[in-house]
Each structure stands twice: as C-alpha cells, then as structure tokens.
Design an enzyme around this catalytic site. Structure first.
Site, PDB file in Angstrom:
ATOM      1  N   ASP A  70     -34.703   5.465   6.680  1.00  0.00           N
ATOM      2  CA  ASP A  70     -34.314   6.287   5.536  1.00  0.00           C
ATOM      3  C   ASP A  70     -33.795   5.449   4.372  1.00  0.00           C
ATOM      4  OD1 ASP A  70     -34.881   8.491   7.076  1.00  0.00           O
ATOM      5  OD2 ASP A  70     -32.881   9.366   6.977  1.00  0.00           O
ATOM      6  N   HIS A 121     -37.325  12.081   1.077  1.00  0.00           N
ATOM      7  CA  HIS A 121     -35.901  12.164   1.409  1.00  0.00           C
ATOM      8  C   HIS A 121     -35.088  12.586   0.185  1.00  0.00           C
ATOM      9  CE1 HIS A 121     -32.688  11.428   4.218  1.00  0.00           C
ATOM     10  NE2 HIS A 121     -32.199  10.357   3.613  1.00  0.00           N
ATOM     11  N   HIS A 125     -30.630  11.849  -3.146  1.00  0.00           N
ATOM     12  CA  HIS A 125     -29.831  11.801  -1.915  1.00  0.00           C
ATOM     13  C   HIS A 125     -28.461  12.452  -2.094  1.00  0.00           C
ATOM     14  CE1 HIS A 125     -27.968  10.377   1.791  1.00  0.00           C
ATOM     15  NE2 HIS A 125     -29.107   9.814   2.171  1.00  0.00           N
ATOM     16  N   HIS A 224     -31.874   2.791   8.818  1.00  0.00           N
ATOM     17  CA  HIS A 224     -31.905   2.723   7.357  1.00  0.00           C
ATOM     18  C   HIS A 224     -32.405   1.337   6.955  1.00  0.00           C
ATOM     19  CE1 HIS A 224     -29.178   6.103   8.052  1.00  0.00           C
ATOM     20  NE2 HIS A 224     -29.486   6.513   6.838  1.00  0.00           N
TER      21      HIS A 224
END
Length: 262
Positions: A70, A121, A125, A224
């Site tokens: 991510d 995503h 964010h 990540h």
C-alpha cells in the site's frame, strides 16, 4: 515459476491486454527462485475479501499467499521492493495513492512493466474515508482512480483498468461499500499484516510477520512499499517463504463478462 506456469502466466497477460514489457517480465528464467506459483483471475463484481475486515477471503490453498503493498509509489523505497520481487520472480499487487502515482508515473509504469497488478487506494489517503462526508469520500476515491490510470496508461476512462480498491486505514462504511459494488469495483482487505506502520528493525518485522503467517497458514498479506524497514526486510522474507514451502499467488482482474445471445 515452472516453465508451464510461466507460459500460462504469459498467455494470461496477453489475453488481458497487458503491455509487452509485462509479458517479457513473466517469461524470464525463474529456475531456483521462489517464483509465482499461479495467477488467479478474480471477479471484482461484489468482491469483498480479507478476513481482518470481511467474513470471507480469496480461495487460497494451504501455504498460498498473496503479497500486497500500500501507499506508494515512493522513489526512496519502491525501487528496492521491486528489485527484491524481481530477484525472486515474484508478482505482487500495489494499491497506490493517486497523488503519489501522479508524482511518480515512471514507478507506476515500472510496476506494470514488471508484471505486477496496480490497484487503487484513494487520491489522498484520508484517515479514514468513513470519517469524512460521503460526497467527499466518493470524490477522493474517483480522483485517485483517474490519477492512477492516467499516470499508468496515459488516460482514464469510466471503468478503471484494474477494478480493485483498498480502503485507507480499512475505514469503510456500508454506503461506500455499496457505491464500489455498484461501480463493479472489488474491495480488498487483508488476512494478516506486518504492522510495518510501527517502527521496528527489519529483523523484528520478519519475525513478526512470519509468526503471523505460520499461524494463519495462508492469506492476503499487507505491507507498505513506502516503509524503508519493509524494503530492507523483503529479501529475507521471500527467502523464508521459499524455505518454508509457501507459494505466491498473483491476483489479476477477470475479464469483464460479455452478454451472450439466447
């Protein structure tokens, strides 16, 4: 990856209309590497998977894992992650942030060229989309998808090239889940994670994630690619997967269903 699996993956990429560098990446010699054991076509329509968030997950066999990353792409760390994956012939899925994709389109295109799946995503964010107004959340989702596709492919359409989405901070709401379902966009959670948002050494992170994986036995793993500790840990993690007999599954969207005449 075995020669047969490599040929099958190559054929699938051609079928899905992947760029020729992706096909070339899948055709590399993976003898003696961890490799990618199989490619799973996933129908995004109504999809909600990952037992940390939903009652069900992908249909994985014992010791099969899906690797996901991510928040990227980020120049300081994403290249190291890609290098480690390429060294072991492993394909992963990257859930990217729109503003990072727009800022670093070269890295996004590299991910695709090396055979990985690039999914979405959000644009900025937010922590979390469920904590802002519905209209703002939808706008952030849609802006992110458009930014990702424009950076990756040069243009965006009404349907994302890869209709997969992961909520930032896993902050979904019933209304947003219904919205994505109506758009035909599948939602990914995770079955386990490395908790790499917490500072720790690469060695500590490796011990933690392998203990969680050995307990779960399979699943979608969340990392990540923006975390330096993850980039440094990844080569040892892939070695540990190979030594313990785990197999990597690469997820791609299934081709859209076409209506057939009665």
């Amino acid at each position: 990856m075995s020669p047969a699996a490599c040929r099958a993956a190559l054929a699938l990429l051609v079928c899905l209309g992947a760029a020729s560098p992706s096909a070339a990446a899948m055709a590399q010699d993976c003898t003696g590497k961890l490799g990618t054991s199989r490619v799973m076509q996933v129908d995004p329509v109504g999809l909600q998977v990952g037992t940390k968030h939903f009652p069900q997950t992908l249909d994985l066999a014992e010791r099969e894992v899906v690797l996901t990353f991510d928040d990227g792409p980020l120049p300081g760390t994403t290249p190291a992650v890609l290098k480690a994956l390429a060294r072991e012939c492993v394909r992963a899925s990257f859930f990217v942030i729109g503003r990072n994709a727009a800022a670093h389109p070269d890295l996004l295109r590299r991910e695709i060229a090396e055979g990985h799946t690039v999914a979405h995503h959000s644009m900025t964010h937010p922590m979390t989309l469920a904590d802002i107004s519905y209209d703002k959340a939808v706008a952030d989702i849609e802006k992110g998808i458009k930014a990702d596709d424009k950076a990756a492919y040069g243009a965006s359409g009404t349907r994302p090239r890869v209709p997969f989405f992961r909520f930032p901070g896993f902050g979904a709401s019933p209304e947003l889940l219904d919205y994505l379902k109506g758009r035909g966009i599948g939602v990914f959670g995770a079955d386990l994670w490395a908790s790499d948002w917490n500072p720790m050494t690469p060695e500590e992170q490796l011990t933690l994630v392998m203990a969680r994986l050995d307990h779960a036995g399979r699943g979608i793993i969340l990392f990540h690619d923006t975390r330096a500790q993850t980039a440094r840990m990844l080569p040892a993690f892939l070695t540990a997967l190979k030594e313990k007999g785990y197999r990597v599954v690469h997820i791609v969207p299934a081709p859209p269903q076409t209506a057939t005449a009665p």
